[in-house]
Design a protein around this motif. Sequence first.
Motif, PDB file in Angstrom:
ATOM      1  N   ASP A   1     -67.576 -28.618 -44.784  1.00 51.17           N
ATOM      2  CA  ASP A   1     -67.988 -29.841 -43.978  1.00 51.17           C
ATOM      3  C   ASP A   1     -68.953 -29.257 -42.939  1.00 51.17           C
ATOM      4  N   ARG A   2     -68.737 -28.032 -42.463  1.00 49.09           N
ATOM      5  CA  ARG A   2     -69.450 -27.636 -41.305  1.00 49.09           C
ATOM      6  C   ARG A   2     -70.826 -27.384 -41.750  1.00 49.09           C
ATOM      7  N   PHE A   3     -71.000 -26.730 -42.973  1.00 52.08           N
ATOM      8  CA  PHE A   3     -72.345 -26.626 -43.299  1.00 52.08           C
ATOM      9  C   PHE A   3     -73.188 -28.029 -43.399  1.00 52.08           C
TER      10      PHE A   3
ATOM     11  N   ARG B   1     -78.155 -31.780 -38.385  1.00 49.82           N
ATOM     12  CA  ARG B   1     -78.400 -31.444 -37.195  1.00 49.82           C
ATOM     13  C   ARG B   1     -79.738 -30.732 -37.140  1.00 49.82           C
ATOM     14  N   SER B   2     -79.814 -29.777 -38.242  1.00 47.99           N
ATOM     15  CA  SER B   2     -81.015 -29.066 -38.497  1.00 47.99           C
ATOM     16  C   SER B   2     -82.183 -29.668 -39.241  1.00 47.99           C
ATOM     17  N   ALA B   3     -82.049 -31.031 -39.415  1.00 51.62           N
ATOM     18  CA  ALA B   3     -83.327 -31.609 -40.464  1.00 51.62           C
ATOM     19  C   ALA B   3     -84.103 -32.207 -39.634  1.00 51.62           C
TER      20      ALA B   3
ATOM     21  N   VAL C   1     -79.768 -21.580 -35.674  1.00 57.80           N
ATOM     22  CA  VAL C   1     -79.525 -20.398 -36.384  1.00 57.80           C
ATOM     23  C   VAL C   1     -78.291 -19.750 -35.952  1.00 57.80           C
ATOM     24  N   ALA C   2     -77.984 -19.946 -34.600  1.00 60.49           N
ATOM     25  CA  ALA C   2     -76.528 -19.614 -34.040  1.00 60.49           C
ATOM     26  C   ALA C   2     -75.595 -20.188 -34.931  1.00 60.49           C
ATOM     27  N   GLU C   3     -75.743 -21.533 -34.894  1.00 58.92           N
ATOM     28  CA  GLU C   3     -74.580 -22.600 -35.385  1.00 58.92           C
ATOM     29  C   GLU C   3     -74.303 -22.047 -36.964  1.00 58.92           C
ATOM     30  N   PHE C   4     -75.643 -21.734 -37.596  1.00 56.67           N
ATOM     31  CA  PHE C   4     -75.314 -21.670 -38.862  1.00 56.67           C
ATOM     32  C   PHE C   4     -74.555 -20.115 -39.003  1.00 56.67           C
ATOM     33  N   LEU C   5     -74.740 -19.317 -38.196  1.00 52.89           N
ATOM     34  CA  LEU C   5     -74.056 -17.949 -37.970  1.00 52.89           C
ATOM     35  C   LEU C   5     -72.717 -18.265 -37.787  1.00 52.89           C
ATOM     36  N   PHE C   6     -72.342 -19.063 -36.764  1.00 51.95           N
ATOM     37  CA  PHE C   6     -70.859 -19.620 -36.665  1.00 51.95           C
ATOM     38  C   PHE C   6     -70.265 -20.009 -37.729  1.00 51.95           C
TER      39      PHE C   6
ATOM     40  N   LEU D   1     -73.379 -13.212 -35.651  1.00 53.49           N
ATOM     41  CA  LEU D   1     -73.069 -14.238 -34.369  1.00 53.49           C
ATOM     42  C   LEU D   1     -73.216 -13.804 -33.079  1.00 53.49           C
ATOM     43  N   ASN D   2     -72.518 -12.806 -32.758  1.00 49.18           N
ATOM     44  CA  ASN D   2     -72.861 -11.974 -31.652  1.00 49.18           C
ATOM     45  C   ASN D   2     -74.201 -11.859 -31.122  1.00 49.18           C
ATOM     46  N   LEU D   3     -74.724 -10.971 -32.131  1.00 47.61           N
ATOM     47  CA  LEU D   3     -76.172 -10.661 -31.969  1.00 47.61           C
ATOM     48  C   LEU D   3     -77.315 -11.656 -31.700  1.00 47.61           C
ATOM     49  N   MET D   4     -76.879 -12.688 -32.431  1.00 53.71           N
ATOM     50  CA  MET D   4     -77.909 -13.856 -32.201  1.00 53.71           C
ATOM     51  C   MET D   4     -77.820 -14.578 -30.818  1.00 53.71           C
ATOM     52  N   LEU D   5     -76.515 -14.759 -30.416  1.00 54.33           N
ATOM     53  CA  LEU D   5     -76.054 -15.214 -29.037  1.00 54.33           C
ATOM     54  C   LEU D   5     -76.515 -14.167 -27.799  1.00 54.33           C
ATOM     55  N   VAL D   6     -76.475 -13.036 -28.082  1.00 52.70           N
ATOM     56  CA  VAL D   6     -76.862 -12.172 -27.035  1.00 52.70           C
ATOM     57  C   VAL D   6     -78.348 -12.126 -26.920  1.00 52.70           C
ATOM     58  N   ALA D   7     -78.876 -12.289 -28.041  1.00 51.43           N
ATOM     59  CA  ALA D   7     -80.702 -12.297 -28.087  1.00 51.43           C
ATOM     60  C   ALA D   7     -81.296 -13.685 -27.442  1.00 51.43           C
TER      61      ALA D   7
END
Length: 468
Positions: free
Chosen positions: A184-186, A192-194, A238-243, A306-312
């Motif tokens: 369901d999260r995907f 939201r990504s559309a 992208v961050a949400e996808f990684l979550f 996920l951490n990498l993307m949030l920090v970036a």
Amino acid sequence: MTQSTQLWGARFRSAPSPAMKRLSRSPDSYFRLVPQDLTSSIAHARELVRAGILSDGEGETIIATLTAIGADVASGIAAPAPQDEDVHTFLERLLVERLGALGGKLRAGRSRNDQAANDLKLYLREKSRHIVADLLRLQDALLAQATAHQGTLAPGFTHLQPAQPVTFAHQLLAHAQAYSRDIDRFADWDRRSARSPLGAAAMAGSAIALHAEESARELGYDAPCENSIDAVGSRDHVAEFLFVTAMLSVDLARLAEEIFLWSSRQFGWVTLDDAYATGSSIMPQKKNADIAELTRGRSARLISGLNLMLVALKGLPFAYNRDLSEDKFAAFEAIDTLELVLPAMAGMVATLTVHAEEMKRQSVDGFTLATEVADWLARNGVPFSEAHEITGALVRFCEEQGVGLSDLSPDALAAVDPRLTAEVLPHLTPEAAVAARAGYGGTAPARVAEQIERLRALCDQQRRWAEA
């Protein structure tokens, strides 16, 4: 000989240094976005026809050439060269080599900034469905095992201590319910990504590509992004996808951890199929759950991504910055990991041999039926605070005598407390304990059967989304 194509540099007095080129060039794995860049380029070619930059004939020629390039790349006839800075440079080089000046017209009205954002978004939307399809195969394996073991008794645990009897199906379905939420999260992420970034160009929008809603529809989006700066500068999708992938990897690791326990000699609940286990290089007797171990270990990669993307993203000025190219590194790592892990986990679960009699034997170890005594007392008018104390005293008595609850005689029960009578004894079986948990979501076999049917229907619905 392959000629070098560079999409920038006319205002510079010297060529980039070798060190600059090495740092700036996309890693080889980033060139997997060729199909998405070609699809976007075809949509952009149609936009340039609408804008009058290309004639109808020129647009058809460019689209046909882009289609041919795609086939050549897929077959290995065409491949990136070391001097191709990124996927956009690579494909423009091929287009110009084949069409000359006409190929150079395609760049009008767009930027690598909106191309890069769009390519990755298209890729993630496609791959999210592939991941869900693989996850649904694991769901199918869990459902098959649960269907076969709706009445198989097992001890349930809290704090890794025996707690209450459950059905093994109920335990398996606990994992399946977590995976259904991951799916369901995907789907929610995809909604939201559309929004299409095409038409945002570098950051202010395009003075040429003025009908982004047309290309958005062509590419399967609901609409263009509302704000051109946000379109190229945001990577929260992208961050949400990684979550979502990190959460899935954590849920997979929890099942993996249980499979370690279940397949151990100490538990003896299941036996792994030889095709989904490994051995030891020094101990010939070993049969290891390496799939589960690798799954648990690789969850660390997805969590760190996920951490990498949030920090970036933290603290970036709001438009495009090269820091954002880290989005592909983290996303590709997550996708590649799940594409390896999910089929292996599905196969391992599907081929498990379950030892039902051993589970049933263990289902009453550790006084797991004690709650039945307390509940029986409560139903007979004893305040639960007192029922709890009486049952605790009964367990202590059993430990001292070295017997189980179901072994007690009426006299032994009365010796602990006169309110404990022989009428409690029929309740002190694992079958009675699970049957009593007959509320919605409980472990009673009838409720488990209903849960299986609801989950199977949900999986069918989710499969339709994945195949759309």
